[in-house]
Every structure is written in C-alpha cells, then in structure tokens.
Motif scaffolding. Structure first.
Motif: not given
Ligand SMILES: Cc1cc2nc3c(=O)[nH]c(=O)nc-3n(C[C@H](O)[C@H](O)[C@H](O)COP(=O)(O)OP(=O)(O)OC[C@H]3O[C@@H](n4cnc5c(N)ncnc54)[C@H](O)[C@@H]3O)c2cc1C
Length: 407
Positions: A217-218, A220-222, A225, A246-247, A250-251, A305, A309
C-alpha cells in the motif's frame, strides 16, 4: 532590552523585581491572549517562553496564512473526555469576538470553504496584532528562558527558578501547549507541572496527522504522491467531506487529517471515492450504454488513480457481461474503500495532540486547577482538541480570554 521586535525582555535582575501578579508560561496563542486580557485588567503580567520568538506555531500555521478561526464554532467540533467542558469559554468568547479584534487592527483575511478564516497576507500579521495587544496592556516578555523548578509558596503564589533568575508570582498560568511539532520547541512541560500538583493527565497521541502505510500500500500510494481527490472519509461514524492527498508514506490532506483524530490503531478508515453519486445506478446505466468503465471513472478521478484502482480491483472494462450482483459489489467497493493504516506520521507532522490534562481537574469558567489555587491551565495542554478548520486557535483564544478575565 533586546531581541524580538516589539517584545521587551525583562533583564536578568528579574529575581530582584517585586512579585508579579501573573506569570504566563508559554508565549503561544493562548498565552498571549491570556496575558493581554489580564494586563488590560491592571495586572502586572510577565510571559516566559523558552523559544527565541513568540507564537512560532501561528507563524507556520495554515501554510503561512493561519486559519485563525471559523465562522461556525460549536462544542461538536472538539474532542474532550468531558464534551461539556468547552461550552462556557467558547460561548463567552465566540469567533465573532476574535474577528472583531482583528478587524480593529485592520487585518485582511478571507473566508474559505467550510467557514475557515485565513490571513490574506502573512500569519505573522496576526502575531503582530497579539504582540501589540500585549504591549498596550503592559505585558512584559522573557523569551529564550528555560524554566527549571516551579514551587508553590506557603500562603499562596509560586516561585519559578529559570535560566534568567528566580521569579515570584501570585498566579501562574500554564500555556505551554502540547507535544506536536517538537522542532518548534513544543514540550510536555505542562503535563509535568500538572502531575507535580497532583492533576490527572489523559494519555496523549498525535492528532490532525497524516496516516502511514507499509508494504504494497505504501508503494502504491507513493506512486500517486501529490495527487489529490475529493472524497468522504469515515472513521468511527464521523464523516469528513474533504480532500485526500496521496503522499510517499501514505495518505494526508484535510479529510485524512480530520479522520486521524478519531482513528484507532488496527481499525480501518472508510473512503467514499465518488461521493454524491449513486454508483450502482451509474454502473447499471454504463452496462446498458456499452461505455467503458475506465473512461467513465476518468471523468471523476485522475487517470493515474483510475489505472491503479483497476489494477487493484480488476473489472472487465465493458460491463455488459457482468451480473448485476457483481456491479453492486463493485459499487460498494468504490463507495466504501476500507483501508488499514499502519500508523500515524507522529508528533513531527501532527498539527495537534490528542489528550492532555484531564478537564475534570480545572474549572471550565476560570481554568484554575481545583487542587491548586492560583494555578491555571489553558489552550492545547488541556485534553481539548479541535477539528481542522481554525477550531484549535479558537480554543486557544477563548480559553486564554476566559482565564485572563478571572486572574
Ligand atoms: C503545523 C501546524 C499548523 C497548524 N495550523 C493551525 C491552523 O491553521 N488553525 C488552527 O486552529 N490550529 C492550527 N494548529 C494548531 C495550533 O497551532 C495550536 O492548537 C495552538 O497553537 C495551541 O495554542 P497553545 O497556546 O496552547 O500552544 P502553543 O501555541 O503551542 O504555544 C505554547 C508555547 O509554550 C512554549 N513552551 C513549551 N514548552 C515550554 C517550556 N518548557 N518552557 C517555556 N515555554 C515553553 C512554546 O515555545 C510555545 O511558544 C497548527 C499546528 C501546527 C503544528
């Protein structure tokens, strides 16, 4: 006399000076407000702070524009073990009173979404207003001063041993804030003093803070970012209709910061990625029209995104062969995306601290400790945390004024 413009330093002969009526520990938002209020009432007030400049948090708040209050403030915007505690101070010093104050000083400000008020120019304009008020009220400052020991005197009053000498006062106001942003000299000194005088302190944790993720998840979110989306985040039955960002870790974003105040480790957060839409009905219409799912999603989401997704939750882009039950499950997935954060980003990134001095220990009218006459606690050091939107500063102003009026 030198240092911070407009602030007079007491000299190192402070130890010989006569007793102060009031010493305020902490030249932050609540301390300055309290000091000015007490000064205007004829009290001899000294403000002591270990930082080199007053009100560092105001300076950097709201991206340098300080979200200094909100047009709609109510007790529901605060988290406190005793939800009634905030009522008295907030009703006696509503946001309109603070707006009146800044209007008198000619501050230019703007109203943003959800009633948030921000300075138009610089947050430091607001600090200047508070310092001017303190000057007019005859308040003296001692910055860059470490406070060592605080002792209660027999027969009332306090003695403070500091790096600038020994000071005595009739009444001591603790406005030292909480643990968030240690690089701005935040400290747990207020809790230490509270415990010294036998007051209960509720457990603390970072609030209004980004949520972090690990593993896939980290990653993916990265990869997303910097992307921002308008969503509704739900935690523990509280809904926040604000942006998600998004960062690399995380979020973040207002919706997530709000949710972080209510999030418990090990529990999920819920995100509606298409708020205001009946997603199932839309998917059914899409199935009939033969339009592709990704094209439809791209109308609402950033393409990056949508791509991610559909990698995580694959679905044939043409919905014509999908049974309605599957579309219903897919709609639910979009409207109630459950995520399990690993942790928060901690006090280094937290705007506030949840928990603090138990409000049962102080009067909600005067902020005096019930167990120690003459000792007062105001602002964020107490177990009072506002939601995002100017509510934390409003608490600082309101508790500072209520206390200042009682000194
Ligand atoms: C990055 C960031 C952005 C924020 N943005 C907003 C916003 O836009 N709107 C909003 O409403 N709230 C915002 N907040 C929260 C808000 O800043 C605080 O809730 C508010 O400042 C609390 O006021 P206070 O007077 O209790 O404490 P503070 O303003 O933190 O003041 C405490 C003072 O005590 C001093 N002190 C601490 N320990 C000692 C010690 N041992 N000896 C002597 N002095 C000491 C500190 O140096 C400091 O000057 C933000 C916070 C951060 C960190």
């Amino acid at each position: 006399m030198e240092g911070d413009k407009g602030v007079s330093y007491a000299d190192s002969q402070g130890a010989q000076s006569p007793e102060w009526d009031v010493i305020v520990l902490g030249a932050g938002a609540s301390g300055l407000m309290c000091a000015a209020t007490a000064g205007y009432r004829g009290k001899r007030v000294l403000v002591i702070d270990h930082a080199p400049k007053a009100a560092a948090k105001i300076r950097i708040s709201g991206g340098g524009k300080c979200n200094f209050t909100n047009l709609n403030v109510s007790p529901e915007h605060y988290i406190c073990r005793n939800p009634h505690f905030v009522k008295s101070a907030l009703s006696r010093y509503p946001s309109s009173a603070f707006i009146e104050l800044v209007d008198r000083h000619g501050l230019t400000y703007e109203t943003r979404e959800l009633g948030k008020l921000f300075c138009c120019e610089r947050a430091s304009d607001l600090i200047q207003i508070l310092r001017t008020e303190c000057d007019w009220a005859g308040v003296e400052f001692l910055l860059k001063t470490e406070v060592g020991k605080v002792e209660a005197k027999h027969g009332g009053g306090f003695i403070l041993k500091t790096s600038a000498g020994v000071f005595a006062c009739e009444k001591l106001v603790v406005a030292t804030g909480a643990l968030s942003f240690p690089k701005l000299k935040a400290s747990g000194f207020g809790y230490q003093l509270a415990r010294q005088f036998g007051l209960e302190v509720c457990a603390q944790s970072p609030g209004l803070v980004p949520l972090t993720f690990s593993g896939k998840w980290q990653q993916r979110f990265s990869s997303l970012s910097g992307l921002s989306m308008d969503v509704v985040v739900t935690v523990e039955g509280k809904h926040f209709s604000e942006a998600l960002l998004f960062t690399h870790h995380g979020l973040s974003g207002p919706g997530i910061l709000q949710a972080s105040n209510y999030w418990q480790p090990g529990k999920p957060i819920h995100i509606n990625l298409l708020p205001g839409l009946d997603v199932y009905a839309q998917l059914l219409a899409l199935k009939q029209s033969g339009q592709s799912l990704s094209k439809w999603l791209n109308q609402y989401w950033p393409k990056r995104f949508t791509q991610l997704w559909l990698e995580i939750f694959p679905m044939d882009s043409m919905l014509s062969n999908q049974p309605n039950e599957q579309l219903q499950a897919y709609a639910l997935q979009i409207m109630n995306w459950q995520l399990y954060p690993d942790d928060t980003a901690g006090y280094d990134k937290a705007e506030v601290t949840l928990g603090g001095i138990d409000t049962d220990e102080v009067s909600s009218k005067t902020f005096e400790a019930k167990k120690q006459p003459g000792l007062f606690f105001i602002g964020e050091v107490l177990d009072v945390t506002g939601q995002l939107g100017g509510y934390n500063f409003q608490w600082a102003w309101a508790s500072g004024v209520a206390c200042g009026l009682s000194l």
